[in-house]
Design an enzyme around this catalytic site. Structure first.
Site, PDB file in Angstrom:
ATOM      1  N   LYS A 206       0.939  -1.238   0.193  1.00  0.00           N
ATOM      2  CA  LYS A 206       0.029  -0.040   0.058  1.00  0.00           C
ATOM      3  C   LYS A 206       0.802   1.339  -0.093  1.00  0.00           C
ATOM      4  O   LYS A 206       0.745   2.233  -0.827  1.00  0.00           O
ATOM      5  CB  LYS A 206      -0.990   0.018   1.115  1.00  0.00           C
ATOM      6  CG  LYS A 206      -1.982   1.167   1.055  1.00  0.00           C
ATOM      7  CD  LYS A 206      -2.765   1.292   2.400  1.00  0.00           C
ATOM      8  CE  LYS A 206      -3.864   0.040   2.397  1.00  0.00           C
ATOM      9  NZ  LYS A 206      -4.683   0.371   3.458  1.00  0.00           N
ATOM     10  N   GLU A 212      10.287  -5.920   3.672  1.00  0.00           N
ATOM     11  CA  GLU A 212      10.301  -7.180   2.874  1.00  0.00           C
ATOM     12  C   GLU A 212       9.973  -6.842   1.624  1.00  0.00           C
ATOM     13  O   GLU A 212      10.821  -7.458   0.621  1.00  0.00           O
ATOM     14  CB  GLU A 212       9.502  -8.405   3.677  1.00  0.00           C
ATOM     15  CG  GLU A 212      10.077  -8.340   5.440  1.00  0.00           C
ATOM     16  CD  GLU A 212       8.914  -7.595   6.084  1.00  0.00           C
ATOM     17  OE1 GLU A 212       9.022  -8.032   7.429  1.00  0.00           O
ATOM     18  OE2 GLU A 212       8.442  -6.694   5.747  1.00  0.00           O
ATOM     19  N   GLY A 268      -5.074  -5.305   5.751  1.00  0.00           N
ATOM     20  CA  GLY A 268      -4.453  -6.187   4.810  1.00  0.00           C
ATOM     21  C   GLY A 268      -4.972  -7.600   4.694  1.00  0.00           C
ATOM     22  O   GLY A 268      -4.802  -8.151   3.713  1.00  0.00           O
ATOM     23  N   ARG A 269      -5.446  -7.951   5.897  1.00  0.00           N
ATOM     24  CA  ARG A 269      -5.776  -9.340   6.237  1.00  0.00           C
ATOM     25  C   ARG A 269      -7.285  -9.760   5.354  1.00  0.00           C
ATOM     26  O   ARG A 269      -7.767 -10.735   5.393  1.00  0.00           O
ATOM     27  CB  ARG A 269      -5.658  -9.974   7.233  1.00  0.00           C
ATOM     28  CG  ARG A 269      -6.503  -9.293   8.512  1.00  0.00           C
ATOM     29  CD  ARG A 269      -5.941  -9.490   9.790  1.00  0.00           C
ATOM     30  NE  ARG A 269      -6.587  -8.565  10.871  1.00  0.00           N
ATOM     31  CZ  ARG A 269      -6.047  -7.216  11.049  1.00  0.00           C
ATOM     32  NH1 ARG A 269      -4.910  -6.891  10.547  1.00  0.00           N
ATOM     33  NH2 ARG A 269      -6.578  -6.585  12.042  1.00  0.00           N
ATOM     34  N   GLU A 354      -4.193 -12.242  13.874  1.00  0.00           N
ATOM     35  CA  GLU A 354      -3.760 -10.801  13.827  1.00  0.00           C
ATOM     36  C   GLU A 354      -5.051  -9.988  14.109  1.00  0.00           C
ATOM     37  O   GLU A 354      -4.745  -8.639  14.727  1.00  0.00           O
ATOM     38  CB  GLU A 354      -3.187 -10.479  12.561  1.00  0.00           C
ATOM     39  CG  GLU A 354      -2.450  -9.088  12.274  1.00  0.00           C
ATOM     40  CD  GLU A 354      -1.950  -9.026  11.043  1.00  0.00           C
ATOM     41  OE1 GLU A 354      -0.707  -9.032  11.100  1.00  0.00           O
ATOM     42  OE2 GLU A 354      -2.348  -8.434  10.000  1.00  0.00           O
ATOM     43  N   HIS A 385      -2.314 -38.822  10.210  1.00  0.00           N
ATOM     44  CA  HIS A 385      -1.063 -39.573  10.356  1.00  0.00           C
ATOM     45  C   HIS A 385      -0.244 -38.494  10.852  1.00  0.00           C
ATOM     46  O   HIS A 385       0.983 -38.946  10.816  1.00  0.00           O
ATOM     47  CB  HIS A 385      -0.779 -40.127   9.046  1.00  0.00           C
ATOM     48  CG  HIS A 385      -1.757 -41.170   8.614  1.00  0.00           C
ATOM     49  ND1 HIS A 385      -1.540 -42.488   8.809  1.00  0.00           N
ATOM     50  CD2 HIS A 385      -2.577 -40.944   7.844  1.00  0.00           C
ATOM     51  CE1 HIS A 385      -2.594 -43.141   8.219  1.00  0.00           C
ATOM     52  NE2 HIS A 385      -3.299 -42.520   7.360  1.00  0.00           N
ATOM     53  N   LYS A 505       9.422  -5.001  13.923  1.00  0.00           N
ATOM     54  CA  LYS A 505       9.880  -4.195  12.528  1.00  0.00           C
ATOM     55  C   LYS A 505      10.863  -2.972  12.941  1.00  0.00           C
ATOM     56  O   LYS A 505      11.640  -2.886  12.070  1.00  0.00           O
ATOM     57  CB  LYS A 505       8.591  -4.055  11.648  1.00  0.00           C
ATOM     58  CG  LYS A 505       8.021  -5.237  11.399  1.00  0.00           C
ATOM     59  CD  LYS A 505       6.592  -4.873  10.595  1.00  0.00           C
ATOM     60  CE  LYS A 505       6.267  -3.852   9.499  1.00  0.00           C
ATOM     61  NZ  LYS A 505       5.175  -3.896   9.016  1.00  0.00           N
TER      62      LYS A 505
END
Length: 542
Positions: A206, A212, A268-269, A354, A385, A505
C-alpha cells in the site's frame, strides 16, 4: 459500561458451564435421537452440522443472549454503514464494499465508495485480459507466461491461498509464484527456472515502503534488468504495482497507469478481494473473480440479515468463544478435506490471530479473559497420520472445524468416497470415542485397555459444501471473517488494527545498519541482543 465478565449473560454462562462439563456427547445424543438433524444449519450454500458440540439448547440460548447483550447487532450495522469502527486508527472497516454489486450504496463520510471499487475492478479485468490473451508483451516482445506476486502478510497469504484453492480453474499455460519472505532463498527459488523476458512482477505494498516487499522488489528489478540488457525502460513492461503511493511507484519505474489502488478502510488481511487479488484474477480470469466476489457478498448479506440463531458466522464465532473462555481451549484446528485448500489454515492464522490477538479492550483497559485462540491445521487425510493423536487422546481440548465438499474436482476411482468417509468418521470418533467396555469386547488384553480407550466428548463442526468453486471459496473466507467480527464484538476488542506487528519491525530497522556496518558499531541493546549481533558479525567475516 459493565465489564464483560460482570455482564448478566457472561455470568449466566459461568453458572451453566459446570453442568455442561459433566455431560458427555454420548448422553446428549442418546437423550435426543434427532440431535444430529436438529442442530444443523444451511445457508449461502454451506451446510453446518454443529450437533457434535458440547452444548444444550440452554447453552445456545445463553450464547445468543451474550451476543445480543454485547451489542453485536449494532456493531454489524455500524460496519456495513461505514462508521469508523476501527477506533485506534480512526477508519471505517469496509471490506464488504469490495464485493458489493454495482449500484450498491455504501458510504464513508457521505461518499458512496462502490463506484470507485468497480472502477478498480474494471481496470484489473482489462489488464488481466490483455496479459492472459497475449496482447500485453514484455520489453523484448515476448508473451508473459510467468506471474510473480511480491508481497507479505495479507498481500501474500490471500493471493497464494486463493491461487492454490482455485488452481483447477487457473490458466494452465501460465506459472504463478509468490515471494514474501525477506530470506533471499524465497526469491531465488521463485525465479530459478523463469525467463525474465516472459515474467511479470506484481509488487503489492500500500505504501510502497514495506521493508520485506521492497527489498524483494528491488532484487526482482535487478534480476530482470540483468537479463534484459540493463534498459530501465524494461521495468514498465515487467512490473505493475498494487499501491496508493504514486510517487514511489513512478520512481521505481512503474507507470502509474499500471498502478492499482485500494483504500485505508481495507485492512491487509481483509484485502484478497481488492486489487491485492490481481494475481488471482490473472490466474482464474475476470469472470471467475466476479464469481468469487459474489460468494463473498452472499455470505456478507447472510451475516448482515439473518437472525443470530440462524446465522452461520455468529453461531461458529460463539461456539469458538465458548471453548476459549469457558473450557480453557487454547487452539482451534481447521481441517479441510480438500487438497486445494492446503493453504487455507495458514491464511486463517493471520485473519484470526492478527485480528483478535489483543490484550486491551476498545476502551484501552486490560482484558481479564482470553481472546483469540491459536488456529492451525492441515488438509485431511495427511493430518490423521500426524497430529490427530493429540486431538483424540491428548490432554488438551481442541475444537475442530472439518471442511468438505460433496463433489470432487478430480474424479479418480474411489478416492472421494474414501476421503469423505474419513471426514465423517473423524467427527464421529472425536464425539463418541470408545469406552473401556467396548475395547474389552473386542478382545483386547487387560493391560492394553487404557491405551486403546478414546474418551470422546471432543467437539467439532462439519462444514459441507457442494464443490470448491470460486463462489464457494468466497463464502468460506467471508464466513471466517465474520466469525472473527462476532468474537471481537463480544470481547470488546478492535479486530482491525495490528499494532503488535510493529515493534519487532522497528527494532529490525535499527539493527540492520549495525549488522552491515564496516566498522564495529556501538551497541546499546540488551546484553543478549548485543552478544548475538557481535557473534553474527564475527561469523559473517568467516
Amino acid at each position: 459500561m459493565t465489564p464483560l465478565t460482570s455482564a448478566a449473560a457472561w455470568m449466566a454462562l459461568q453458572s451453566h458451564v459446570p453442568t455442561l462439563k459433566a455431560l458427555h456427547l454420548r448422553e446428549l445424543f442418546a437423550a435426543d435421537p434427532r440431535r444430529g438433524e436438529r442442530l444443523t444449519l444451511e445457508a449461502a450454500g454451506i451446510y453446518l452440522d454443529y450437533s457434535k458440540h458440547r452444548i444444550t439448547d440452554e447453552t445456545l440460548r445463553l450464547l445468543l443472549a451474550l451476543a445480543a447483550e454485547s451489542g453485536l447487532r449494532e456493531r454489524i450495522d455500524a460496519m456495513f454503514s461505514g462508521q469508523r469502527i476501527n477506533s485506534t486508527e480512526n477508519r471505517a472497516v469496509l471490506h464488504v464494499a469490495l464485493r458489493a454489486p454495482r449500484g450498491a450504496d455504501i458510504r464513508v463520510d457521505g461518499v458512496n465508495v462502490v463506484p470507485g471499487v468497480h472502477e478498480v475492478l474494471d481496470r484489473m479485468a482489462d489488464f488481466a485480459q490483455r496479459v492472459r490473451s497475449g496482447a500485453w508483451l514484455g520489453h523484448s516482445g515476448k508473451r508473459i507466461r510467468n506471474i510473480v506476486n511480491i508481497g507479505i502478510g495479507g498481500s501474500d497469504l490471500g493471493p497464494v491461498m486463493a491461487y492454490e484453492a482455485l488452481r483447477h480453474c487457473s490458466a494452465r499455460d501460465m506459472r504463478f509464484r509468490f515471494v514474501s519472505n525477506v530470506d533471499g532463498t524465497d526469491f531465488a527459488e521463485a525465479v530459478h527456472d523463469l525467463v525474465a523476458a516472459e515474467t511479470l512482477f506484481i509488487v503489492s505494498s500500500k505504501t510502497f515502503t514495506t521493508l520485506e516487499t521492497m527489498t524483494n522488489a528491488h532484487s526482482a528489478r535487478d534480476w530482470a534488468l540483468a537479463a534484459l540488457g540493463g534498459d530501465a525502460a524494461a521495468v514498465a513492461r515487467h512490473f505493475v504495482a498494487v499501491s496508493t503511493n504514486a510517487q514511489a511507484v513512478s520512481a521505481f519505474g512503474i507507470s502509474t497507469d499500471n498502478m492499482f489502488g485500494f483504500w485505508d478502510w481495507v485492512g491487509g488481511r481483509y484485502s484478497m478481494d481488492s486489487a491485492i487479488g490481481l494475481s488471482t484474477m490473472l490466474a482464474i480470469g475476470a469472470d471467475n473473480f466476479t464469481a468469487l466476489l459474489g460468494g463473498f457478498h452472499e455470505m456478507d448479506e447472510h451475516f448482515r440479515q439473518a437472525p443470530f440463531e440462524r446465522n452461520l458466522p455468529v453461531l461458529m464465532g460463539l461456539l469458538t468463544l465458548l471453548y476459549a473462555n469457558f473450557f480453557d481451549a487454547q487452539t482451534v484446528a481447521v481441517l479441510p478435506y480438500e487438497q486445494y485448500l492446503k493453504r487455507f489454515p495458514a491464511y486463517l492464522q493471520q485473519l484470526t490471530m492478527e485480528s483478535n490477538g489483543k490484550h486491551v479492550t476498545l476502551a484501552g483497559t486490560r482484558v481479564d479473559y482470553d481472546t483469540s485462540p491459536v488456529y492451525w491445521g492441515e488438509p485431511g487425510t495427511n493430518g490423521q497420520h500426524s497430529f490427530y493423536q493429540l486431538i483424540h487422546q491428548g490432554t488438551r481440548l481442541i475444537p475442530c472445524d472439518f471442511i468438505a465438499f460433496a463433489k470432487p474436482l478430480n474424479v479418480l476411482g474411489r478416492h472421494h468416497d474414501m476421503l469423505l468417509a474419513n471426514v465423517f468418521a473423524q467427527g464421529q470418533a472425536l464425539a463418541f470415542g470408545k469406552t473401556a467396555d467396548e475395547v474389552r469386547a473386542e478382545g483386547t488384553a487387560g493391560t492394553l485397555v487404557p491405551h486403546r480407550v478414546f474418551e470422546g466428548n471432543r467437539p467439532s463442526s462439519t462444514l459441507l459444501l457442494d464443490e470448491l468453486t470460486p463462489a464457494a471459496l468466497g463464502k468460506l473466507v467471508a464466513l471466517y471473517e465474520h466469525c472473527v467480527f462476532t468474537q471481537a464484538a463480544v470481547w470488546r476488542i478492535n479486530a482491525f488494527d495490528q499494532w503488535g506487528v510493529e515493534l519487532g519491525k522497528v527494532l529490525a530497522q535499527r539493527i540492520v545498519p549495525e549488522l552491515e556496518s564496516p566498522t564495529e558499531p556501538a551497541l546499546a541493546h540488551d546484553s543478549s541482543t548485543n552478544a548475538l549481533i557481535r557473534r553474527y558479525r564475527q561469523m559473517k567475516r568467516g
